[in-house]
Design an enzyme around this catalytic site. Structure first.
Site, PDB file in Angstrom:
ATOM      1  N   GLY A 143      -9.781  -6.721  -3.879  1.00 28.52           N
ATOM      2  CA  GLY A 143      -8.427  -7.213  -4.377  1.00 28.52           C
ATOM      3  C   GLY A 143      -7.948  -7.909  -3.257  1.00 28.52           C
ATOM      4  O   GLY A 143      -7.052  -8.635  -3.596  1.00 28.52           O
ATOM      5  N   ASP A 144      -8.090  -7.532  -1.844  1.00 33.22           N
ATOM      6  CA  ASP A 144      -7.259  -8.288  -0.827  1.00 33.22           C
ATOM      7  C   ASP A 144      -7.699  -9.623  -0.865  1.00 33.22           C
ATOM      8  O   ASP A 144      -7.140 -10.694  -0.502  1.00 33.22           O
ATOM      9  CB  ASP A 144      -7.412  -7.513   0.121  1.00 33.22           C
ATOM     10  CG  ASP A 144      -6.994  -6.170   0.325  1.00 33.22           C
ATOM     11  OD1 ASP A 144      -5.838  -5.828   0.155  1.00 33.22           O
ATOM     12  OD2 ASP A 144      -7.992  -5.237   0.487  1.00 33.22           O
ATOM     13  N   ARG A 145      -9.019  -9.847  -0.852  1.00 36.58           N
ATOM     14  CA  ARG A 145      -9.752 -11.055  -0.986  1.00 36.58           C
ATOM     15  C   ARG A 145      -9.174 -12.063  -1.967  1.00 36.58           C
ATOM     16  O   ARG A 145      -8.586 -13.020  -1.830  1.00 36.58           O
ATOM     17  CB  ARG A 145     -11.333 -11.204  -0.928  1.00 36.58           C
ATOM     18  CG  ARG A 145     -12.052 -12.507  -1.213  1.00 36.58           C
ATOM     19  CD  ARG A 145     -11.965 -13.272   0.139  1.00 36.58           C
ATOM     20  NE  ARG A 145     -10.997 -14.063   0.200  1.00 36.58           N
ATOM     21  CZ  ARG A 145     -10.680 -14.928   1.235  1.00 36.58           C
ATOM     22  NH1 ARG A 145     -11.823 -15.260   1.952  1.00 36.58           N
ATOM     23  NH2 ARG A 145      -9.922 -15.814   1.272  1.00 36.58           N
ATOM     24  N   TYR A 174       0.841  -1.313  -0.232  1.00 43.25           N
ATOM     25  CA  TYR A 174       0.196   0.032  -0.046  1.00 43.25           C
ATOM     26  C   TYR A 174       0.920   1.258   0.047  1.00 43.25           C
ATOM     27  O   TYR A 174       0.390   2.371   0.537  1.00 43.25           O
ATOM     28  CB  TYR A 174      -0.980  -0.118   1.234  1.00 43.25           C
ATOM     29  CG  TYR A 174      -2.143  -0.818   0.803  1.00 43.25           C
ATOM     30  CD1 TYR A 174      -3.643  -0.228   0.593  1.00 43.25           C
ATOM     31  CD2 TYR A 174      -2.201  -2.123   0.869  1.00 43.25           C
ATOM     32  CE1 TYR A 174      -4.519  -1.039   0.254  1.00 43.25           C
ATOM     33  CE2 TYR A 174      -3.404  -2.998   0.596  1.00 43.25           C
ATOM     34  CZ  TYR A 174      -4.610  -2.057   0.136  1.00 43.25           C
ATOM     35  OH  TYR A 174      -5.576  -2.801   0.088  1.00 43.25           O
ATOM     36  N   GLY A 195      -5.391 -13.025  -1.360  1.00 44.30           N
ATOM     37  CA  GLY A 195      -5.277 -13.918  -0.471  1.00 44.30           C
ATOM     38  C   GLY A 195      -5.786 -15.304  -1.150  1.00 44.30           C
ATOM     39  O   GLY A 195      -5.178 -16.332  -0.742  1.00 44.30           O
TER      40      GLY A 195
END
Length: 465
Positions: free
Chosen positions: A251-253, A137, A256
């Site tokens: 996007g994070d899901r 980030y 991962g």
């Protein structure tokens, strides 16, 4: 699966309320605040989601010592946080919502920060990981040369998925996949000298593969799915139709999930397709906002909605139940024992344990385990019957059978929020306390039931016979 998440930590704050009037000072709505919820954002969101999936997660990041950091540490219960000092305040993003409609967002402390200090434990977590997710980030973690060297070494051994940021660092060579969204991919490619139209995801991805020296680029396109670029293949991946209220965290899901599926040995196209499905499902369930720390008691979950274990097997329904409860924001309670001859003391303890959360999972000693602990004359009742009797109780939602002398491995699979034991124990001195502390769980004891025991019941039955 042992996963290490590397990246920058943010604090996300949701202020939710209603607006029924305008301010007398200016023509702007007055928001009557209903609640304020906080959650870990950035790399913290990736780590939180993976931990709720039941994985063992280490987060390599930077954490300040301010008030925002205290909220983050609470939100990251269940995640091993390995942090250097960032020498900067906690970056905080505050969103104001009227109903489900975002009104405004305030950013504090989100400017680039000095590169944080790095510890040996942080580097060891990268070296020992089975899978790595980098959530960049733009706050400096991925700019540290020691971190970059460790990630470059890891990319030769395990899947590394890198979720980039426009203000972040260039991915290290050799990562399994980089996951920019379309606007990030186009911006990075244009910065590299190309002039691309919005639809040219494939050209942008090809350029980034060469520039970043990665094995693949997965360009996400929101409701249009994604396009996967490999050395000699292009795969278009549709997204399931989804009603999206808040796209935050998709996007994070996806990053991962992609890392997990690659770690399980799936080929890139199959792993990417499943990751897109996971991201869509995540948004359908409310996205990142649904993971926020609620100010009130967690919602109850109807018993009929829960999966149940099958007696006589170390069946995955227990861990699956725990995952489902955590995913809905509920509290997972577990207890354990031999439960050889079920008596009133057991029933009272189990009922008390169930009242503490949204499900109760019983860790049950196998026949072999009971014999080692109680003697060769035990158990009196077989494990199949013991499990069936427990599941017949309204307060028991699942049974997981373990063959070891302690439930430590069983607890690692379930990762309950609360472990309950009956008797005159000091909770922190229970053998399971150290295991539970690894993910922020706690131990609780309920009062001992006098004159009620399996041995006493067995003796009484012997007199009858």
């Amino acid at each position: 699966m042992r996963i290490t998440v590397v990246g920058d930590l943010l604090l996300d704050v949701d202020i939710n309320g209603a607006a029924t009037r305008l301010s007398p000072d200016a023509p702007v709505p007055v928001v009557d605040v209903a609640d304020i919820r906080r959650r870990a954002g950035g790399a913290g969101l990736v780590a939180t989601v993976l931990a709720r999936d039941g994985h063992s997660v280490s987060l390599v990041t930077a954490v300040s010592d301010d008030d925002g950091a205290s909220h983050l540490r609470r939100a990251l219960a269940g995640v091993e946080v390995l942090a250097g000092a960032p020498l900067a305040p906690t970056p905080t993003k505050t969103r104001v919502r009227i109903g489900t409609h975002p009104v405004v967002r305030f950013d504090q402390g989100c400017a680039p920060a000095p590169i944080p200090t790095i510890t040996g434990k942080m580097l060891a977590a990268i070296a020992s990981a089975e899978v790595i997710v980098v959530a960049d980030y733009g706050r400096g973690i991925t700019a540290n040369q020691a971190i970059r060297s460790a990630l470059a070494d890891a990319a030769f051994r395990v899947p590394v998925v890198w979720d980039p940021h426009p203000a972040g660092s260039k991915p290290v060579p050799g990562v399994a996949a980089v996951t920019p969204n379309l606007s990030e991919a186009l911006a990075a490619a244009n910065a590299g000298g190309l002039e691309l139209a919005r639809a040219e995801a494939e050209r942008a991805g090809r350029h980034l593969m060469r520039t970043w020296q990665c094995n693949a680029v997965l360009v996400t396109k929101g409701e249009d799915g994604a396009v996967l670029l490999e050395e000699s293949a292009v795969t278009s991946i549709p997204a399931p139709p989804t009603t999206v209220v808040d796209p935050c965290g998709a996007g994070d899901r996806l990053a991962g999930s992609l890392a997990v599926y690659l770690g399980l040995g799936l080929a890139l196209p199959q792993a990417a397709a499943r990751a897109v499905e996971d991201a869509s499902g995540f948004l359908a369930r409310g996205g990142a906002a649904a993971l926020a720390e609620a100010p009130q008691q967690s919602p109850a979950v109807e018993r009929d909605e829960l999966p149940h274990a099958h007696a006589g097997h170390h069946h995955p329904d227990g861990p699956q139940l725990a995952k489902a409860i955590r995913g809905s924001g509920g509290t997972v309670v577990a207890t354990g024992g031999c439960f050889d001859l079920l008596h009133a003391g057991h029933a009272r303890t189990l009922a008390a344990a169930r009242s503490m959360g949204d499900c109760l999972i019983v860790c049950l000693n196998s026949d072999e385990s009971v014999s080692r602990l109680k003697g060769k004359h035990r158990p009196i009742v077989s494990v199949e019957d013991r499990a069936e009797l427990l599941l017949a109780l309204e307060c028991v939602d699942a049974v997981v059978i373990f063959g070891e002398d302690t439930p430590a491995a069983c607890l690692q699979d379930i990762r309950p929020d609360i472990w309950v034991k009956g008797g005159d124990y000091v909770p922190d001195e229970l053998p399971e306390a150290q295991v539970m502390a690894a993910w922020g769980g706690r131990c609780v004891t309920v009062p001992f039931q006098p004159a009620r025991s399996t041995s006493g019941l067995a003796a009484a039955l012997a007199k009858v016979g």
